[in-house]
Motif scaffolding. Structure first.
Motif, PDB file in Angstrom:
ATOM      1  N   ARG A 190       0.813  -1.210   0.000  1.00 35.13           N
ATOM      2  CA  ARG A 190       0.000   0.000   0.000  1.00 35.13           C
ATOM      3  C   ARG A 190       0.855   1.273   0.000  1.00 35.13           C
ATOM      4  O   ARG A 190       0.484   2.283  -0.600  1.00 35.13           O
ATOM      5  N   GLU A 191       2.017   1.233   0.629  1.00 41.70           N
ATOM      6  CA  GLU A 191       2.907   2.399   0.607  1.00 41.70           C
ATOM      7  C   GLU A 191       3.422   2.667  -0.813  1.00 41.70           C
ATOM      8  O   GLU A 191       3.484   3.814  -1.264  1.00 41.70           O
ATOM      9  N   GLU A 192       3.782   1.608  -1.515  1.00 47.06           N
ATOM     10  CA  GLU A 192       4.234   1.760  -2.901  1.00 47.06           C
ATOM     11  C   GLU A 192       3.126   2.333  -3.784  1.00 47.06           C
ATOM     12  O   GLU A 192       3.378   3.163  -4.681  1.00 47.06           O
ATOM     13  N   LEU A 193       1.887   1.915  -3.529  1.00 51.46           N
ATOM     14  CA  LEU A 193       0.770   2.404  -4.335  1.00 51.46           C
ATOM     15  C   LEU A 193       0.465   3.871  -4.045  1.00 51.46           C
ATOM     16  O   LEU A 193       0.008   4.606  -4.924  1.00 51.46           O
ATOM     17  N   ILE A 194       0.724   4.313  -2.807  1.00 47.25           N
ATOM     18  CA  ILE A 194       0.558   5.742  -2.499  1.00 47.25           C
ATOM     19  C   ILE A 194       1.562   6.567  -3.286  1.00 47.25           C
ATOM     20  O   ILE A 194       1.232   7.605  -3.873  1.00 47.25           O
ATOM     21  N   ARG A 195       2.829   6.112  -3.329  1.00 48.07           N
ATOM     22  CA  ARG A 195       3.849   6.828  -4.101  1.00 48.07           C
ATOM     23  C   ARG A 195       3.540   6.774  -5.596  1.00 48.07           C
ATOM     24  O   ARG A 195       3.762   7.756  -6.314  1.00 48.07           O
ATOM     25  N   LEU A 196       3.002   5.643  -6.060  1.00 45.63           N
ATOM     26  CA  LEU A 196       2.635   5.536  -7.469  1.00 45.63           C
ATOM     27  C   LEU A 196       1.549   6.542  -7.820  1.00 45.63           C
ATOM     28  O   LEU A 196       1.602   7.190  -8.880  1.00 45.63           O
TER      29      LEU A 196
END
Length: 291
Positions: free
Chosen positions: A219-225
């Motif tokens: 989920r953290e990676e998707l926020i940055r994406l």
């Protein structure tokens, strides 16, 4: 937003004759200018190159300047050479058994034509500079139009990436719910195989399963994406899509996709990551043609 591929042509009338200028460009990492001029305009070359550098930062450019129907550019036959050759030919033709001197034979001689003595470069300096300025403006306008033709492609690519990001988000939420239970079952199976079943408290099993599940959380990676996609949309709205900047942007997005892909435990997540990488590669390829 400007494309590296464009073509422009202008014609300017002169007191006698006309100027014809053409400029075509293709993509290149550095500025590479090929300039074709009539010899009479060679003194203007440095100034013309400086003008081009103010309008272009990179690309392979082919600039041609022609002076058409200008009387002072007509070549002159070298009459002194003709008289000397004809006299010598006549004197030696008999004992050397030479055929009669023909015009074709004379015109093959170096120096048969003399370059016109002309102040054309000085007279045409102002018209040429004005014409080059107008040509560069037309060329840049063409580059902008060509780049605008790519806008629907980038908009579609952004829309697809956002849709895939939403799909990954939904899959990530499901995975986050499933993983603790799956890891707990896996730990219990390992303990049972090692004949250690029942020797760890249930709270410890749950904690270990939670730690393992957290390592797979994307989920953290998707926020940055999502932040990267918003940045792309903002750049496009401001007309600031630039080739080198978008290449760096693609690297950052690819990093998030690679990290997400390495943590995928669901096949639908893996497929979404693979599709997103394909869309990103298309954006990178097209953006390489932007200045």
């Amino acid at each position: 937003m400007k494309s590296m591929t464009a073509f422009a042509e202008i014609v300017r009338p002169l007191e006698a004759g006309q100027l014809r200028l053409t400029l075509r460009s293709v993509n290149s990492k550095a500025l590479d200018l090929s300039l074709r001029l009539p010899p009479a305009l060679f003194p203007l070359e440095a100034g013309i190159r400086a003008q081009v550098r103010t309008a272009a930062s990179r690309g392979k450019l082919d600039l041609s300047i022609e002076v058409q129907d200008e009387p002072s550019l007509e070549p002159r036959m070298n009459r002194a050479l003709l008289r000397a050759v004809a006299k010598g030919w006549q004197e030696d033709a008999e004992w050397l058994q030479l055929p009669p001197l023909t015009a074709e034979a004379f015109f093959r001689l170096p120096g048969a034509f003399q370059a016109p003595a002309s102040d054309l470069g000085e007279r045409l300096e102002a018209p040429v500079r004005e014409a080059v300025t107008a040509l560069l403006e037309a060329w840049n306008a063409g580059r902008a139009r060509e780049a605008e033709r790519l806008r629907p492609f980038f908009e579609d690519g952004l829309r697809r990436l956002k849709a895939l990001r939403e799909k990954l988000k939904a899959e990530a939420e499901t995975q986050a719910v499933e993983l603790p239970g799956l890891y707990r079952q896996r730990i219990e199976q390992i303990l049972e195989d090692a004949r250690l079943a029942g020797q760890l408290p249930a709270e410890r099993l749950l904690a270990e399963a939670g730690v393992l599940a957290e390592r797979q959380d994307v989920r953290e990676e998707l926020i940055r994406l999502a932040a990267h996609l918003d940045d792309f949309a903002e750049r496009m709205d401001r007309g600031r899509l630039e080739g080198k900047a978008i290449d760096v942007w693609c690297q950052e997005v690819l990093r998030e996709l690679n990290t997400t892909g390495s943590k995928c435990k669901r096949i639908d997540m893996t497929r979404a990551v693979m599709e997103a990488k394909g869309v990103l590669d298309q954006i990178r390829e097209q953006s390489a043609n932007l200045e």
